[in-house]
Structure formats: C-alpha cells, structure tokens
Scaffold this motif. Structure first.
Motif, mmCIF file in Angstrom:
data_model
loop_
_atom_site.group_PDB
_atom_site.id
_atom_site.type_symbol
_atom_site.label_atom_id
_atom_site.label_comp_id
_atom_site.label_asym_id
_atom_site.label_seq_id
_atom_site.Cartn_x
_atom_site.Cartn_y
_atom_site.Cartn_z
ATOM 1 N N GLU A 240 0.825 -1.207 0.000
ATOM 2 C CA GLU A 240 0.000 0.000 0.000
ATOM 3 C C GLU A 240 0.862 1.261 0.000
ATOM 4 O O GLU A 240 0.544 2.256 -0.662
ATOM 5 N N GLU A 241 1.982 1.228 0.736
ATOM 6 C CA GLU A 241 2.887 2.377 0.759
ATOM 7 C C GLU A 241 3.545 2.569 -0.605
ATOM 8 O O GLU A 241 3.739 3.698 -1.066
ATOM 9 N N TYR A 243 2.237 1.688 -3.517
ATOM 10 C CA TYR A 243 1.245 2.228 -4.448
ATOM 11 C C TYR A 243 0.984 3.704 -4.188
ATOM 12 O O TYR A 243 0.880 4.519 -5.124
ATOM 13 N N GLU A 244 0.882 4.075 -2.910
ATOM 14 C CA GLU A 244 0.588 5.467 -2.563
ATOM 15 C C GLU A 244 1.683 6.408 -3.057
ATOM 16 O O GLU A 244 1.410 7.511 -3.527
#
Length: 279
Positions: A240-241, A243-244
């Motif tokens: 998630e990090e 992708y962000e």
C-alpha cells in the motif's frame, strides 16, 4: 459520394462565401460554417471534418472534435430533458438525443450515463441508447491474449470491475489486481490477460509484464533525482505504501527495481534504494 453522419470525413473545399466553406460531397456542397474554417484555408484544401445533422436535420460539417463518434460507447452528461427524451453533451453545438424508449429508468439533468452511439434506422439520425447490452457480444471475439485494448469501466460485480473492450466485448478486471482508483465511466488502456473456453475475458489495467516495467523505469529514476538520489523503499516495502508513493503495484515495483539494478542504475542499501551516480 455518401457521407455518414457521426463520422470523420476528408473533404476538399469547393468554394467559400459569407456563410462558410462548402465542401465537396459529390452534390451541391456540405456547409462548414465560417467560424470553423481554419485560418488561411483556401479552395482546394482538404479538411478533416466531423459530419452530423444540425437542428433542422440537415447534414453539416465541423472541425470541432466531439467527445465520441458513431459506434463508440461513452460516458456523457445530460444537459436537458423533454417528454420525448434526453439530450447529452457530446462536445458539439447540437446535443446528442437519447429517446425515452432507449433509457433505463429516466435520465436527470447533470447526471452522467454510459451510452452507445448509433444510427437510428428509421430517421437516419445519430442518436444514443443507454441500453447497450444488445451492442455487446463475446460470441465472436476480435481480440487476442496480450493485446492492448481500450477499456471503459461499466459496472462492478462481486469479483471486480466489468469493462467494455473496444466498444464490442465485456471483460473483467479483478479487484485484487487494481492498484488505482476507478470510477464507472472511466476510460483507460488495458491488456487482454486470459480468454477462457467460454469466451469470458480477464483483463488487466495498463500493460503487463516487461513492457510495463519499461514504462515505470523513468518514474522511479525521476523520483530518485527529486529526492537527492535516495528513497526509503525496497522490495520488502508495504504494498500500500508503494502504491501510494509510486502509483504502481508491488509486483511491478519489484520487477522495475530488478531491471534498474541489473542495468547498474540503482543500488540497494539497508533501508532503501540509491541512484548510482554515472558522473
């Protein structure tokens, strides 16, 4: 010469007068109103124009590019309604008509609707329909695996997003393979991932495999340069990090890092990745 409304045509200028330019249509000439005539255009020049019906049902030309053309499936905004139907903004002076019989449950002004643009057989006019299923079929496919295609996000299912492929077929993008925000009506590029024996199609967003890695290299290198040659990310970073920050899946990120490392463009540290100074 037979002109098809709702499509682009290459036509030569026959004459120019106060009304505009008259284009060679094999008859008396097709009017291109004066405000749409390109600067310095002259008789004999060939122009690419879009042909459609004006408010008096006459064929007319424009150099304005509409948001969609005949045969397209598009997400368009309703600008007005009547008892007979609704009118959509497709980027031209005359709005696109959706007969009431071609609406699902009524359209409202300001709403966006996914419609098919087609020719009404009775009137010969270009119109739109919200009932698009009759225009879609996977019975005979025109795509193959690994092919890059145009997608329109149509609706959601329990498994993922149903997408319309090249205005012709239905495919599915699984939720767990989406690493960006998607909304109904979005248009984007995708890749045919798998064609099943029953002609159901699995699709991935963007390009897959090595081609996608090549497209992401520049992004990572640019971000490294913007952050003084170092970023606190590596192949063990949280998906998630990743992708962000990078706007890409963890799988693509790892593949891209591997390629950059082999090319001696980056090196791994205990806490992240570092740009190798070539100077």
């Amino acid at each position: 010469m037979k002109l098809t409304a709702g499509q682009y045509h290459q036509l030569a200028i026959q004459r120019i007068n106060a009304s505009g330019a008259f284009l060679d249509d094999g008859d008396k000439g097709l009017l291109l109103p004066g405000k749409f005539i390109p600067k310095d255009a002259k008789v004999g020049d060939v122009l690419e124009v879009f042909v459609y019906h004006d408010s008096e049902d006459r064929l007319i030309a424009t150099t304005t590019k509409p948001k969609a053309v005949l045969g397209d499936i598009a997400n368009l905004k309703v600008v007005s309604t009547t008892n007979q139907g609704a009118f959509l903004d497709w980027g031209l002076m005359k709005d696109l008509f959706v007969p009431r019989s071609k609406q699902r449950s009524g359209m409202r002004v300001g709403g966006y609707y996914i419609v098919k643009i087609y020719t009404d057989e009775q009137t010969g006019r270009v119109v739109a329909s919200e009932k698009i299923e009759p225009f879609l079929s996977n019975e005979t496919l025109t795509v193959k695996e690994k092919e890059i295609v145009d997608l329109l996000v149509y609706r959601t299912t329990n498994l993922g997003y149903e997408v319309i492929i090249n205005n012709q077929h239905i495919g599915l993008v699984y939720f767990n393979e989406v690493f960006q925000k998607l909304a109904l009506g979005d248009t984007l590029k995708g890749t045919i991932k798998t064609i099943r024996p029953d002609n159901k199609i699995d699709v991935s967003i963007g390009q897959t495999g090595y081609k996608k890695v090549v497209n992401e290299e520049t992004k990572i290198l640019d971000l490294l340069r913007e952050h003084n040659g170092y970023l606190p990310f590596h192949d063990k970073s949280d998906p998630e990090e990743v992708y962000e920050f990078f706007g890409m899946s963890k799988k693509t990120f790892k593949m891209t890092l591997g390629k950059l490392y082999k090319e001696r463009k980056i090196e791994f540290t205990q806490t992240g990745i570092k740009l190798i100074d070539k100077d």
